[in-house]
Design a protein around this motif. Sequence first.
Motif, short mmCIF file in Angstrom:
data_model
loop_
_atom_site.label_atom_id
_atom_site.label_comp_id
_atom_site.label_asym_id
_atom_site.label_seq_id
_atom_site.Cartn_x
_atom_site.Cartn_y
_atom_site.Cartn_z
N ALA A 1 0.26 -1.35 -0.11
CA ALA A 1 0.42 0.14 -0.16
C ALA A 1 0.68 1.18 -0.42
CB ALA A 1 -1.04 0.17 1.34
N GLY A 2 2.38 1.28 -0.07
CA GLY A 2 2.55 2.04 -0.42
C GLY A 2 4.15 2.57 0.76
N GLY A 3 3.87 1.30 1.76
CA GLY A 3 4.81 1.34 2.87
C GLY A 3 4.58 1.86 3.70
N TRP A 4 5.92 2.74 5.11
CA TRP A 4 5.18 2.67 5.63
C TRP A 4 6.09 4.66 6.06
CZ3 TRP A 4 2.69 2.22 10.21
CH2 TRP A 4 1.95 1.07 9.98
N ARG B 1 7.98 10.22 7.42
CA ARG B 1 8.43 11.77 7.03
C ARG B 1 7.74 12.56 8.11
NH1 ARG B 1 8.94 9.39 1.80
NH2 ARG B 1 6.66 10.01 1.40
N LEU B 2 6.24 12.47 8.16
CA LEU B 2 5.16 13.14 8.61
C LEU B 2 6.08 12.85 10.38
CD1 LEU B 2 1.94 12.36 7.32
CD2 LEU B 2 3.36 14.05 7.34
N ALA B 3 6.49 11.78 11.12
CA ALA B 3 6.54 11.24 11.87
C ALA B 3 7.70 12.76 12.49
CB ALA B 3 6.93 10.71 12.25
N ALA B 4 8.37 12.42 11.58
CA ALA B 4 9.95 13.17 11.52
C ALA B 4 9.84 14.96 11.94
CB ALA B 4 11.07 13.01 10.52
N SER B 5 8.58 15.56 10.74
CA SER B 5 8.60 16.98 10.66
C SER B 5 7.39 16.78 12.40
CB SER B 5 7.14 16.84 9.76
OG SER B 5 6.77 18.09 10.06
N ALA B 6 6.67 15.96 12.99
CA ALA B 6 6.13 16.49 14.01
C ALA B 6 7.12 16.69 15.13
CB ALA B 6 4.67 15.13 14.34
N THR B 7 7.78 15.75 14.92
CA THR B 7 9.15 14.99 16.52
C THR B 7 10.26 16.28 16.16
OG1 THR B 7 9.11 13.30 15.55
CG2 THR B 7 10.50 13.93 17.25
N ALA C 1 8.03 10.55 17.61
CA ALA C 1 8.91 10.19 17.23
C ALA C 1 9.37 8.49 17.16
CB ALA C 1 9.83 10.62 18.60
N PRO C 2 8.35 7.78 17.26
CA PRO C 2 8.39 6.07 17.13
C PRO C 2 8.29 6.07 15.81
CG PRO C 2 7.64 6.35 19.74
CD PRO C 2 7.32 7.73 19.24
N LEU C 3 7.17 6.52 15.22
CA LEU C 3 6.58 6.27 13.36
C LEU C 3 8.21 7.05 12.92
CD1 LEU C 3 3.03 6.68 13.81
CD2 LEU C 3 4.79 4.81 14.62
N SER C 4 9.30 7.84 13.46
CA SER C 4 10.14 8.25 12.51
C SER C 4 10.86 7.64 11.68
CB SER C 4 10.70 9.51 12.72
OG SER C 4 10.70 9.15 14.08
N ARG D 1 10.42 -1.15 15.38
CA ARG D 1 10.15 -2.76 15.74
C ARG D 1 10.90 -3.63 16.66
NH1 ARG D 1 10.36 -3.61 10.38
NH2 ARG D 1 7.80 -3.36 10.29
N ALA D 2 12.21 -3.15 15.67
CA ALA D 2 13.58 -3.89 16.32
C ALA D 2 13.83 -3.42 17.83
CB ALA D 2 15.12 -2.98 15.83
N ARG D 3 13.24 -1.84 18.26
CA ARG D 3 13.32 -1.30 20.00
C ARG D 3 12.63 -2.45 20.21
NH1 ARG D 3 13.82 3.48 17.77
NH2 ARG D 3 12.09 4.83 18.54
N LEU D 4 11.52 -2.31 19.66
CA LEU D 4 10.15 -3.29 21.10
C LEU D 4 10.93 -4.65 21.01
CD1 LEU D 4 7.00 -2.33 18.80
CD2 LEU D 4 8.12 -1.45 21.28
N ALA D 5 11.74 -5.53 20.08
CA ALA D 5 11.31 -7.22 20.36
C ALA D 5 12.60 -7.09 21.05
CB ALA D 5 12.67 -6.76 18.93
N ALA D 6 13.84 -5.50 21.18
CA ALA D 6 14.86 -5.91 22.35
C ALA D 6 14.16 -5.59 23.76
CB ALA D 6 16.12 -5.27 21.70
N GLY D 7 13.32 -4.39 23.25
CA GLY D 7 12.80 -4.22 25.40
C GLY D 7 11.72 -5.10 25.14
#
Length: 257
Positions: free
Chosen positions: A166-169, A174-180, A192-195, A201-207
């Motif tokens: 569907a076009g990817g994340w 990009r919008l999350a980086a702007s909002a952050t 921030a996490p969505l930037s 996803r990796a941080r969620l798995a590790a934590g």
Amino acid sequence: GGDAAAAAAEPGEIRGAASYWADELRCLLEGSPRENSAVRAKLAEVSSSAIRFHLRRLLNPPPHAPSRRSAARYDWARSGVHELVAVDAGDAAGDVDGALASAVTRGLERLAKATRARALMRMTGPRRRDLAAVDALEARVMGACAHRFLHRLLNWPGVDNAVRMAGGWGIVERLAASATLHATDEIAAVAAPLSDVAAFRARLAAGLGDAAADKRAALLELGAIARTSGPTVSRAAQDAAKAAHLYPDCCAPEAEE
């Protein structure tokens, strides 16, 4: 008289407006802070609204689709994620609307609130036995629940591919980086996490282990408060502990009922 005075003032007003907007744009381009920036506030508002829109587009089923045939009219605007995974609200139906996008937004808010609660509890020193301590402990519990939910959703079989089709994340990132960059600290912490979804996803798995341990510790502390405090605080601690068992989970759409 009056017209001449107004005409004489116009060049100064124009120069003042030009200077103001030049400073606004310079701050935006340089990423430097500016107090009470109207442009930055509007940009943060638009970015946040656009993030929610694209989360609905990528995660929720097509709107107003009473049948599969009518749903086909909206297929171009939606991914197939809703055909793979759904929100199992369980007994928490009053707290969620059953939509994946809302559950993701709520989960990100819970994570941010848990981070603030842990920082607050580190600052307050010795363990307290009041409503503020209960609120902070509940935030930690709910943050751990949100951590698990988001991890399960982002790693659900087929979800990554459906989003990619569907076009990817990318647009969300990009919008999350702007909002952050431009939003208030509270909004930025959620965005921030969505930037960078892959890194998130990796941080969620590790934590996962740390989140589960923090949840256990917070629940133990809530239990101690419930046993040793007065009626009001004790009842609040019991309710906070129960909330952990009501947090929504992911499920296959067929099991959603």
